[in-house]
Design an enzyme around this catalytic site. Sequence first.
Site, short mmCIF file in Angstrom:
data_model
loop_
_atom_site.label_atom_id
_atom_site.label_comp_id
_atom_site.label_asym_id
_atom_site.label_seq_id
_atom_site.Cartn_x
_atom_site.Cartn_y
_atom_site.Cartn_z
N VAL A 119 0.86 -1.23 -0.08
CA VAL A 119 0.03 -0.01 0.06
C VAL A 119 0.91 1.27 -0.09
O VAL A 119 0.67 2.11 -0.84
CB VAL A 119 -0.87 0.02 1.19
CG1 VAL A 119 -1.58 1.26 1.39
CG2 VAL A 119 -1.96 -1.21 1.24
N ASP A 164 10.18 2.98 6.96
CA ASP A 164 10.00 1.84 7.04
C ASP A 164 10.82 1.01 7.97
O ASP A 164 12.04 1.40 8.05
CB ASP A 164 9.75 0.67 5.80
CG ASP A 164 9.11 -0.62 6.09
OD1 ASP A 164 7.90 -0.67 5.36
OD2 ASP A 164 9.51 -1.24 6.77
N THR A 198 -2.80 -4.28 9.19
CA THR A 198 -3.64 -4.57 10.40
C THR A 198 -4.42 -6.01 10.33
O THR A 198 -5.51 -6.21 9.56
CB THR A 198 -5.12 -3.44 10.36
OG1 THR A 198 -5.55 -3.33 9.09
CG2 THR A 198 -4.43 -2.31 10.93
N THR A 232 -6.67 -0.50 7.22
CA THR A 232 -8.02 -0.97 7.44
C THR A 232 -8.27 -0.96 9.00
O THR A 232 -7.63 -2.08 9.60
CB THR A 232 -8.41 -2.23 6.70
OG1 THR A 232 -8.00 -1.82 5.19
CG2 THR A 232 -9.71 -2.63 6.80
N CYS A 249 -6.75 -8.52 3.18
CA CYS A 249 -8.01 -7.75 2.96
C CYS A 249 -9.17 -8.66 3.16
O CYS A 249 -9.98 -8.39 4.39
CB CYS A 249 -8.32 -6.95 1.75
SG CYS A 249 -6.96 -5.66 1.66
N ARG A 268 1.09 -13.21 2.42
CA ARG A 268 0.45 -12.94 3.51
C ARG A 268 -0.95 -13.57 3.69
O ARG A 268 -1.80 -13.26 2.90
CB ARG A 268 0.43 -11.46 4.03
CG ARG A 268 1.81 -10.91 4.48
CD ARG A 268 1.63 -9.31 4.63
NE ARG A 268 1.32 -8.58 3.33
CZ ARG A 268 0.70 -7.40 3.22
NH1 ARG A 268 0.62 -6.68 4.40
NH2 ARG A 268 0.13 -6.83 2.04
#
Length: 439
Positions: free
Chosen positions: A22, A40, A90, A125, A265, A336
Amino acid sequence: MSLYEKIKNREEKISIVGLGYVGMPIAVAFAKKVDVIGFDISKEKVELYKKGIDPTKEVGDEAVKETTVEFTVDELKLKEAKFHIVAVPTPVNVDHTPDLKPVESASRMVGRNLTQNSIVVFESTVYPGVTEEICIPILERESGMKCGVDFKVGYSPERINPGDKVHRLETIVKVVSGIDEESLNTIAKIYELVVDAGVHRAESIKVAEAAKVIENSQRDINIAFMNELSIIFNKMKIDTKAVLKTAGTKWNFLKFHPGLVGGHCIGVDPYYLTYKAEQLGYHSQIILSGRRINDDMGRYVVENLVKNLIKADVPVKDAKVAILGFAFKENCPDTRNTKVIDIVNELKEYGIIPKIADPEADAEEAEHEYGIIFDLLEDINNMDAILVAVGHNRFIKISKEGFDDMFKSGLNESKVLIDIKGILDRNEYEAAGYRYWRL
């Protein structure tokens, strides 16, 4: 002069906190217009970016080489920015409760380095209320300043679709929100610098948070319906893909497909919403039902693989099985929350240790997160069964002869081919005698 004008004139900087799938596209896009600090916590990742290498494959090596983003792991550099965009993961915990540690940690770090009259925008999110009830208090505590007086906060949910070269940051309408009209206007104008599709100004931060979390919950429920249909139609010996193709001729039929639902997501966001609902005394019925179906698809796929091995007179224990694909979606390196791991673990319950090949996936990430070491695609041979788990273009291009080379020599009726994504021509393989199965 307003903050927007100062940023546009390169008198102030934007920082991006979190340079993953993102954050990196956002950083590169803004760097074409304004001065950007890309932060980062991963030294390895930052070093790769400095060398012009894009491990996410979202923007490409050439774009990373050419970008003017100032990559850093030094959080003190954040003091140089007045507009901060937080784009950290998240995830959920093992018990499916929200894991807010990354966003809380990022809030503490930004707060420690926050300067007067700055704006902080969260893209991660979350469930409605996190930005105002959790992130803002952390920012205030760490900075010693008051939100709404000394600094402002907004929320603009990410809509990045990893691996998608059509729907990009620039081409997707950007939802923006702020704690007041002034912050909303500034945030909207700054995002309009890079989002060609324009912005939608949400009525409040909670509305923006809620909109994001239901986008993927809606997809999750629809895919769960397709998965349930697949289970039903397989019992009826009807090809689900053929049914969906036929039904899809109606103008208002929603074109979803069965499959594994992983990633950071769709397989995660619904749990954020249901968690908040539980806190308010409401137990979700539809959302959690969809989640249960989708979370169980790995077991269902393996059950059918085993049934086909038995039909092919292949001993199940120690059967030689190869899995093609480990990333959570096609043509993407991201592993992920991949649901392919459910298939791997379920196969182990039957005494099967599969070989796994994925030329697109991040091999280091797979080994670090799951203990999985990939085999080369060309080393897949002498197999009893091949399971195509991900619809990578590389796999779509494999010919029938190519698949035949991966199997043991012998009759095709002893060769089990599981095509989860339905990327192969069913008629071709069934006509050749393969034991072909798909969702």
